[in-house]
Design a protein around this motif. Structure first.
Motif, short mmCIF file in Angstrom:
data_model
loop_
_atom_site.label_atom_id
_atom_site.label_comp_id
_atom_site.label_asym_id
_atom_site.label_seq_id
_atom_site.Cartn_x
_atom_site.Cartn_y
_atom_site.Cartn_z
N ALA A 31 0.83 -1.21 0.00
CA ALA A 31 0.00 0.00 0.00
C ALA A 31 0.86 1.26 0.00
CB ALA A 31 -0.94 0.00 1.21
N ALA A 32 2.00 1.20 0.69
CA ALA A 32 2.88 2.36 0.77
C ALA A 32 3.46 2.71 -0.60
CB ALA A 32 4.00 2.11 1.77
N SER A 33 3.63 1.73 -1.50
CA SER A 33 4.23 1.99 -2.80
C SER A 33 3.20 2.08 -3.92
CB SER A 33 5.23 0.88 -3.11
OG SER A 33 4.56 -0.36 -3.24
N PHE A 34 1.93 2.09 -3.58
CA PHE A 34 0.88 2.07 -4.58
C PHE A 34 -0.03 3.27 -4.41
CE2 PHE A 34 -3.45 0.75 -5.78
CZ PHE A 34 -3.22 0.55 -7.13
N ASP A 35 -0.31 3.96 -5.49
CA ASP A 35 -1.18 5.12 -5.47
C ASP A 35 -2.50 4.76 -6.15
OD1 ASP A 35 -2.39 7.59 -5.48
OD2 ASP A 35 -0.92 8.54 -6.81
N ALA A 36 -3.50 4.46 -5.33
CA ALA A 36 -4.81 4.02 -5.86
C ALA A 36 -5.51 5.11 -6.66
CB ALA A 36 -5.70 3.57 -4.71
N SER A 37 -5.14 6.36 -6.45
CA SER A 37 -5.80 7.44 -7.20
C SER A 37 -5.44 7.37 -8.69
CB SER A 37 -5.40 8.80 -6.63
OG SER A 37 -4.04 9.08 -6.89
N GLN A 38 -4.42 6.60 -9.04
CA GLN A 38 -4.04 6.44 -10.44
C GLN A 38 -4.88 5.38 -11.16
OE1 GLN A 38 -1.71 8.56 -11.84
NE2 GLN A 38 -1.98 9.48 -9.83
N LEU A 39 -5.66 4.63 -10.38
CA LEU A 39 -6.53 3.61 -10.97
C LEU A 39 -7.76 4.24 -11.61
CD1 LEU A 39 -6.66 0.80 -8.23
CD2 LEU A 39 -5.51 0.71 -10.45
N PRO A 40 -8.26 3.65 -12.70
CA PRO A 40 -9.54 4.10 -13.23
C PRO A 40 -10.62 3.90 -12.16
CG PRO A 40 -8.47 2.56 -14.74
CD PRO A 40 -7.67 2.57 -13.48
N GLU A 41 -11.63 4.71 -12.19
CA GLU A 41 -12.70 4.66 -11.18
C GLU A 41 -13.29 3.26 -11.01
OE1 GLU A 41 -14.75 6.15 -8.09
OE2 GLU A 41 -13.40 7.39 -9.30
N LYS A 42 -13.49 2.54 -12.11
CA LYS A 42 -14.12 1.23 -12.04
C LYS A 42 -13.24 0.17 -11.37
CE LYS A 42 -12.98 0.37 -16.86
NZ LYS A 42 -13.53 0.17 -18.18
N LYS A 43 -11.97 0.48 -11.16
CA LYS A 43 -11.06 -0.45 -10.47
C LYS A 43 -10.87 -0.09 -8.99
CE LYS A 43 -8.29 -2.06 -14.32
NZ LYS A 43 -6.95 -2.55 -14.65
N ARG A 44 -11.49 0.99 -8.54
CA ARG A 44 -11.34 1.41 -7.14
C ARG A 44 -12.37 0.74 -6.25
NH1 ARG A 44 -10.41 7.87 -7.97
NH2 ARG A 44 -8.83 7.63 -9.60
N THR A 45 -11.97 0.51 -5.01
CA THR A 45 -12.85 -0.16 -4.05
C THR A 45 -13.16 0.74 -2.88
OG1 THR A 45 -11.04 -1.12 -2.77
CG2 THR A 45 -11.86 -2.41 -4.65
N ILE A 46 -14.24 0.43 -2.18
CA ILE A 46 -14.63 1.17 -0.98
C ILE A 46 -13.54 1.07 0.09
CG2 ILE A 46 -16.27 1.25 0.94
CD1 ILE A 46 -18.35 0.01 -1.01
N SER A 47 -13.01 -0.13 0.26
CA SER A 47 -12.02 -0.36 1.33
C SER A 47 -10.63 0.15 0.97
CB SER A 47 -11.94 -1.85 1.66
OG SER A 47 -11.38 -2.56 0.56
N GLY A 48 -10.35 0.32 -0.32
CA GLY A 48 -9.03 0.79 -0.74
C GLY A 48 -7.94 -0.25 -0.59
N LYS A 49 -8.30 -1.53 -0.66
CA LYS A 49 -7.31 -2.60 -0.51
C LYS A 49 -7.06 -3.23 -1.87
CE LYS A 49 -8.27 -3.46 4.29
NZ LYS A 49 -8.37 -4.41 5.36
N TYR A 50 -5.80 -3.11 -2.31
CA TYR A 50 -5.43 -3.57 -3.64
C TYR A 50 -4.13 -4.38 -3.57
CZ TYR A 50 -8.38 0.45 -4.65
OH TYR A 50 -9.40 1.35 -4.66
N LEU A 51 -4.00 -5.26 -4.55
CA LEU A 51 -2.75 -6.00 -4.73
C LEU A 51 -2.44 -6.06 -6.22
CD1 LEU A 51 -3.36 -9.05 -2.36
CD2 LEU A 51 -1.68 -7.23 -2.01
N SER A 52 -1.16 -5.96 -6.54
CA SER A 52 -0.73 -6.28 -7.90
C SER A 52 -0.78 -7.80 -8.02
CB SER A 52 0.69 -5.77 -8.12
OG SER A 52 1.59 -6.48 -7.27
N ALA A 53 -0.58 -8.31 -9.20
CA ALA A 53 -0.54 -9.76 -9.38
C ALA A 53 0.60 -10.35 -8.55
CB ALA A 53 -0.38 -10.10 -10.86
N LYS A 54 1.77 -9.71 -8.59
CA LYS A 54 2.92 -10.20 -7.82
C LYS A 54 2.65 -10.09 -6.32
CE LYS A 54 6.49 -9.56 -11.27
NZ LYS A 54 7.74 -8.89 -11.64
N GLY A 55 1.99 -9.03 -5.89
CA GLY A 55 1.64 -8.86 -4.47
C GLY A 55 0.69 -9.96 -4.00
N ALA A 56 -0.27 -10.31 -4.86
CA ALA A 56 -1.21 -11.39 -4.52
C ALA A 56 -0.46 -12.71 -4.41
CB ALA A 56 -2.31 -11.49 -5.58
N TYR A 57 0.43 -12.96 -5.36
CA TYR A 57 1.21 -14.19 -5.33
C TYR A 57 2.03 -14.29 -4.04
CZ TYR A 57 4.74 -17.64 -6.58
OH TYR A 57 5.57 -18.74 -6.58
#
Length: 192
Positions: A21-47
């Motif tokens: 989360a510290a290295s990721f800027d969610a505001s750069q995501l398109p609106e349809k990819k944003r979540t209420i909770s603001g919890k995201y992972l890249s594919a590598k982060g998920a792995y």
């Protein structure tokens, strides 16, 4: 001893997500990819999260069963629970494909999957779709249903489209993460 191990695993998972989360800027995501909770992972982060503590995370591919069968599935995915299902009786003229309808059993199937693994609504759930749109919507649905630790893989399995229109920009497959076409019954979505 089990409580200490569980606490250590939980701390590792939280620290992994905080570092991401510290290295990721969610505001750069398109609106349809944003979540209420603001919890995201890249594919590598998920792995990384799944491989560090596979028993403490539920990793769900929310694409249609057809996508899993013909496009492939990540090796680490626990199961397929589609957020949307193809309606083969209705055509979507705007998108030039079959109409997709919400899976009315989605939230119930997630609850069943957590219970089967001995997990709770507070344990990490990772959702992956084709490119991050459906996983964001599904994460919002689960957040509204009281799940507190739901992550959307914003790159998805296939990734975003290049300027040429091909899904080669990012995503699980393009990151070189383990995947294949083998879909076994234990991970398949079966309608009962």
């Amino acid at each position: 001893m089990k409580k200490i191990v569980s606490l250590v695993v939980t701390l590792l998972l939280v620290s992994t997500s905080l570092l991401h989360a510290a290295s990721f800027d969610a505001s750069q995501l398109p609106e349809k990819k944003r979540t209420i909770s603001g919890k995201y992972l890249s594919a590598k982060g998920a792995y990384e999260m799944v491989t560090k503590a596979p028993a403490k995370v539920l990793f769900v591919d929310i694409r249609t069963p057809e996508e899993n069968e013909y496009v492939g599935i990540a090796d680490q995915v626990n199961l397929n629970i589609p957020y949307m299902l193809n309606d083969f009786s209705t055509w979507d003229s705007k998108k030039n494909r079959y109409q997709m309808s919400p899976n009315s059993a989605f939230t119930m199937k997630i609850a069943d999957a957590l219970a089967a693994r001995g997990l709770k609504k507070t344990d990490p759930i990772i959702l992956i779709c084709r490119s991050g749109d459906r996983s964001a919507a599904a994460a919002d649905l689960l957040t509204k249903a009281g799940y507190t630790n739901v992550y959307s893989v914003y790159e998805g399995f296939e990734g975003d489209k290049s300027k040429e229109g091909f899904r080669t920009v990012n995503g699980w497959k393009n990151a070189g993460l383990p995947w294949g076409y083998k879909l076994d019954q234990a991970r398949a979505y079966l309608v009962f």
